[in-house]
Design a protein around this motif. Structure first.
Motif, PDB file in Angstrom:
ATOM      1  N   LYS A 285       0.861  -1.192   0.000  1.00 54.40           N
ATOM      2  CA  LYS A 285       0.000   0.000   0.000  1.00 54.40           C
ATOM      3  C   LYS A 285       0.894   1.237   0.000  1.00 54.40           C
ATOM      4  CE  LYS A 285      -3.696   2.240   2.625  1.00 54.40           C
ATOM      5  NZ  LYS A 285      -4.530   2.667   1.573  1.00 54.40           N
ATOM      6  N   ILE A 286       0.661   2.089  -0.977  1.00 52.69           N
ATOM      7  CA  ILE A 286       1.459   3.312  -1.100  1.00 52.69           C
ATOM      8  C   ILE A 286       0.634   4.483  -0.586  1.00 52.69           C
ATOM      9  CG2 ILE A 286       2.583   4.894  -2.714  1.00 52.69           C
ATOM     10  CD1 ILE A 286       3.259   2.484  -4.438  1.00 52.69           C
ATOM     11  N   GLU A 287       1.248   5.265   0.276  1.00 51.07           N
ATOM     12  CA  GLU A 287       0.614   6.462   0.842  1.00 51.07           C
ATOM     13  C   GLU A 287       1.144   7.699   0.120  1.00 51.07           C
ATOM     14  OE1 GLU A 287      -1.730   6.387   3.218  1.00 51.07           O
ATOM     15  OE2 GLU A 287      -1.587   4.210   3.464  1.00 51.07           O
ATOM     16  N   ALA A 288       0.355   8.762   0.120  1.00 51.65           N
ATOM     17  CA  ALA A 288       0.737   9.996  -0.576  1.00 51.65           C
ATOM     18  C   ALA A 288       2.056  10.558  -0.052  1.00 51.65           C
ATOM     19  CB  ALA A 288      -0.367  11.038  -0.441  1.00 51.65           C
ATOM     20  N   ASN A 289       2.301  10.444   1.253  1.00 52.58           N
ATOM     21  CA  ASN A 289       3.534  11.006   1.819  1.00 52.58           C
ATOM     22  C   ASN A 289       4.787  10.208   1.445  1.00 52.58           C
ATOM     23  OD1 ASN A 289       3.150   8.790   3.456  1.00 52.58           O
ATOM     24  ND2 ASN A 289       3.063   9.960   5.366  1.00 52.58           N
ATOM     25  N   GLN A 290       4.625   9.068   0.773  1.00 52.84           N
ATOM     26  CA  GLN A 290       5.762   8.277   0.319  1.00 52.84           C
ATOM     27  C   GLN A 290       6.188   8.645  -1.109  1.00 52.84           C
ATOM     28  OE1 GLN A 290       3.648   4.509   1.177  1.00 52.84           O
ATOM     29  NE2 GLN A 290       5.483   3.938   2.346  1.00 52.84           N
ATOM     30  N   ILE A 291       5.378   9.411  -1.790  1.00 56.63           N
ATOM     31  CA  ILE A 291       5.683   9.816  -3.165  1.00 56.63           C
ATOM     32  C   ILE A 291       6.504  11.111  -3.097  1.00 56.63           C
ATOM     33  CG2 ILE A 291       4.712  10.516  -5.385  1.00 56.63           C
ATOM     34  CD1 ILE A 291       2.183   8.872  -4.606  1.00 56.63           C
ATOM     35  N   PRO A 292       7.665  11.144  -3.740  1.00 60.73           N
ATOM     36  CA  PRO A 292       8.500  12.356  -3.709  1.00 60.73           C
ATOM     37  C   PRO A 292       7.782  13.576  -4.291  1.00 60.73           C
ATOM     38  CG  PRO A 292       9.730  10.496  -4.602  1.00 60.73           C
ATOM     39  CD  PRO A 292       8.291  10.053  -4.481  1.00 60.73           C
ATOM     40  N   ASP A 293       8.014  14.741  -3.681  1.00 72.64           N
ATOM     41  CA  ASP A 293       7.385  15.992  -4.114  1.00 72.64           C
ATOM     42  C   ASP A 293       7.597  16.277  -5.592  1.00 72.64           C
ATOM     43  OD1 ASP A 293       6.459  16.441  -1.561  1.00 72.64           O
ATOM     44  OD2 ASP A 293       7.961  17.972  -1.070  1.00 72.64           O
ATOM     45  N   GLY A 294       8.772  15.963  -6.111  1.00 70.55           N
ATOM     46  CA  GLY A 294       9.104  16.300  -7.486  1.00 70.55           C
ATOM     47  C   GLY A 294       8.722  15.250  -8.518  1.00 70.55           C
ATOM     48  N   ALA A 295       8.038  14.183  -8.094  1.00 72.86           N
ATOM     49  CA  ALA A 295       7.666  13.122  -9.037  1.00 72.86           C
ATOM     50  C   ALA A 295       6.767  13.689 -10.139  1.00 72.86           C
ATOM     51  CB  ALA A 295       6.966  11.980  -8.305  1.00 72.86           C
ATOM     52  N   PRO A 296       7.161  13.484 -11.415  1.00 68.54           N
ATOM     53  CA  PRO A 296       6.349  14.004 -12.533  1.00 68.54           C
ATOM     54  C   PRO A 296       5.233  13.037 -12.893  1.00 68.54           C
ATOM     55  CG  PRO A 296       8.335  12.993 -13.389  1.00 68.54           C
ATOM     56  CD  PRO A 296       8.411  12.887 -11.886  1.00 68.54           C
ATOM     57  N   PHE A 297       4.249  13.555 -13.624  1.00 69.53           N
ATOM     58  CA  PHE A 297       3.144  12.728 -14.100  1.00 69.53           C
ATOM     59  C   PHE A 297       3.512  12.123 -15.449  1.00 69.53           C
ATOM     60  CE2 PHE A 297       0.879  16.245 -11.792  1.00 69.53           C
ATOM     61  CZ  PHE A 297       0.745  15.529 -10.611  1.00 69.53           C
ATOM     62  N   LYS A 298       3.222  10.857 -15.592  1.00 73.81           N
ATOM     63  CA  LYS A 298       3.429  10.180 -16.862  1.00 73.81           C
ATOM     64  C   LYS A 298       2.198  10.373 -17.748  1.00 73.81           C
ATOM     65  CE  LYS A 298       4.694   5.622 -18.657  1.00 73.81           C
ATOM     66  NZ  LYS A 298       5.066   4.260 -18.266  1.00 73.81           N
ATOM     67  N   TYR A 299       1.015  10.265 -17.136  1.00 71.49           N
ATOM     68  CA  TYR A 299      -0.252  10.444 -17.842  1.00 71.49           C
ATOM     69  C   TYR A 299      -1.189  11.294 -17.000  1.00 71.49           C
ATOM     70  CZ  TYR A 299       1.434   6.453 -20.530  1.00 71.49           C
ATOM     71  OH  TYR A 299       2.193   5.616 -21.297  1.00 71.49           O
TER      72      TYR A 299
END
Length: 187
Positions: free
Chosen positions: A163-177
């Protein structure tokens, strides 16, 4: 006394004309510029008159999910429209993939925004973990965004069950789609 009504009308005209330029590129729930769930595919050329709609033949595509490509004035692919076939004659829009950063929400979210923009401005309703990506659903604006797992910490990249939580995603992660879905049941 007659000056006040005149100034009111003038302010209204100025506000409306300023607002129209952004309304053509606005992303909102059930809206992309002038497109909405009731927009028929046959109306695309008239509505997107500045853009180029790739040739398509509705008669040969009925019952299929053939995508319609929209190119901007520079000739770059700007939007991909997925038709919603509702019968022999009525074809509306189901979803739109947004590829051009000119399209943005009222809070400034575009295809080029980093993940931090979502985290700070919107409620993430669902985070799905798939094999190669993470899919974020934001019901408030009717979009879902895909982030490639290569931008996540290594402990999250290879397990599609975690399970991935929002706070685990890096701030600078770009959108692919960046997809906007139209829901005809929502006003």
């Amino acid at each position: 006394m007659k000056l006040i009504p005149f100034l009111s009308v003038l302010c209204l005209v100025v506000f409306t004309s300023c607002n129209q330029s952004t309304s053509e590129t606005r992303i909102a729930k059930n809206q992309l510029g002038l497109l909405n769930p009731k927009t028929q595919i046959s109306e695309l050329n008239a509505i997107l008159e500045r853009d180029s709609v790739a040739e398509f033949d509705l008669r040969s595509n009925l019952g299929t999910t053939k995508e319609i490509e929209i190119y901007n004035e520079q000739g770059d692919l700007s939007l991909i429209i997925e038709p919603n076939y509702q019968g022999d004659s009525l074809v509306t829009i189901s979803e739109i993939q947004i590829l051009d950063p000119k399209y943005k929400t009222d809070k400034g979210l575009t295809i080029e925004s980093p993940f931090k923009m979502i985290y700070e401005n919107y409620k993430i309703d669902n985070i799905q973990n798939s094999i190669n990506s993470v899919i974020l659903s934001i019901n408030e604006i009717g979009v879902y965004l895909v982030i490639d797992k290569k931008h996540l910490p290594s402990k999250l990249r290879f397990d599609s069950e975690i399970k991935i939580e929002a706070n685990q995603i890096p701030d600078g992660a770009p959108f692919k789609y960046f997809w906007l879905r139209f829901d005809e049941t929502t006003p």
